[in-house]
Design an enzyme around this catalytic site. Structure first.
Site, PDB file in Angstrom:
ATOM      1  N   GLU A 158      -2.443   1.508  -2.701  1.00 47.12           N
ATOM      2  CA  GLU A 158      -1.664   1.044  -1.558  1.00 47.12           C
ATOM      3  C   GLU A 158      -1.790   1.967  -0.357  1.00 47.12           C
ATOM      4  OE1 GLU A 158      -0.564  -1.778  -1.330  1.00 47.12           O
ATOM      5  OE2 GLU A 158      -0.593  -2.425  -3.411  1.00 47.12           O
ATOM      6  N   TYR A 212       6.931  -1.387   2.788  1.00 47.86           N
ATOM      7  CA  TYR A 212       5.878  -2.166   2.140  1.00 47.86           C
ATOM      8  C   TYR A 212       5.389  -1.495   0.851  1.00 47.86           C
ATOM      9  CZ  TYR A 212       1.416  -3.596   0.577  1.00 47.86           C
ATOM     10  OH  TYR A 212       0.409  -3.965  -0.256  1.00 47.86           O
ATOM     11  N   ASP A 263       3.344  -7.256   4.261  1.00 48.91           N
ATOM     12  CA  ASP A 263       2.224  -6.567   4.890  1.00 48.91           C
ATOM     13  C   ASP A 263       1.706  -7.475   5.997  1.00 48.91           C
ATOM     14  OD1 ASP A 263       1.006  -8.584   3.456  1.00 48.91           O
ATOM     15  OD2 ASP A 263      -0.829  -7.439   3.208  1.00 48.91           O
TER      16      ASP A 263
END
Length: 245
Positions: free
Chosen positions: A48, A131, A149
């Site tokens: 991520e 996020y 996102d």
DNA sequence: AAACCGGGGAA
DNA sequence: TTCCCAGGTTT
């Protein structure tokens, strides 16, 4: 589906249809990505943070190389920062190497090597915002946590008729509220991935593929654009196909 | 709310 | 050339 601003505006029946359409599409067309094969929070965090404002294609080889070099979070915590940055710096946003290094040291030293599982604790980690925290909670721990996102922002923004391009606090609050309200119970991992793939593969930033979109019939943005715009969009993709991708 | 960080691919 | 990319932090 009506234009909605708050989750109270959601119709339960139509929402269920939307969830089904998106999940079915994902099972047929969804991408098979390396970080979708794991539920290890360490692997999820690495992916991520590397993916911040960076394309999937660019990240993939770096992700493999990173985990090959630092197989465990203990390996990462013990490594010299320079060795980490050597791998991550070529991606740009060069602070991310030190973020990952700090996260590893914090988890190893303060959490006995076990990732924290609360939103608050995750948000306290460097480089982890709403996020990334939601991604860890849903992908690694299977919580019914929402994510927004750039893909989800655009897809649900268009579909539910929220002015997703505006970056003010109220719009962001609406998008997060909707993202939270539409997560099907117990299926956040699959559904969040589905929302992102819809944004990345169908509801693209430029020239969205409304022709093959499984929920186009009730998309507010498509209604607002009107029949003529929708037709032009279809014709554009037909010409593209005729020329051979 | 706006500025900043960044290389890389696609249009 | 511009636009966009699984954002977050700082000012």
């Amino acid at each position: 589906m009506k234009r909605i601003k708050y989750k109270a505006d959601l119709d339960a029946q139509q929402l269920q249809w939307f969830q089904r359409q998106v999940l079915d599409w994902y099972r047929r067309e969804g991408r098979d990505l390396p970080w979708r094969k794991t539920m290890d929070p360490y692997h999820i965090v690495v992916s991520e943070i590397l993916l911040h404002q960076t394309t999937v294609k660019t990240v993939q080889p770096i992700y493999e190389k990173f985990l090959d070099t630092f197989p465990t979070i203990q390996d990462l915590a013990a490594a010299p920062l320079e060795a980490v940055k050597y791998i991550t710096d070529p991606l740009g946003y060069k602070v991310r190497g030190s973020w990952l290094h700090q996260i590893a040291q914090t988890v190893v030293n303060d959490y006995a090597g076990q990732f924290p599982q609360t939103l608050e604790e995750l948000l306290a980690l460097p480089g982890v915002g709403r996020y990334t925290a939601g991604a860890v909670l849903s992908f690694a721990f299977g919580n019914d946590a929402p994510i927004v996102d750039t893909n989800v922002n655009r897809f649900i923004g268009r579909y539910f008729g929220i002015e997703y391009k505006r970056t003010n606090a109220e719009i962001q609050h609406q998008l997060w509220a909707v993202a939270e309200a539409i997560v099907p119970t117990g299926q956040a991992r699959e559904f969040n991935n589905a929302l992102m793939d819809m944004g990345a593969m169908v509801c693209t930033a430029r020239k969205p593929y409304c022709l093959v979109c499984p929920v186009s019939q009730s998309c507010i943005q498509l209604q607002d654009d009107g029949v003529r715009a929708a037709e032009e969009r279809v014709q554009y993709r037909i010409r593209e196909r005729a020329q051979g991708s």
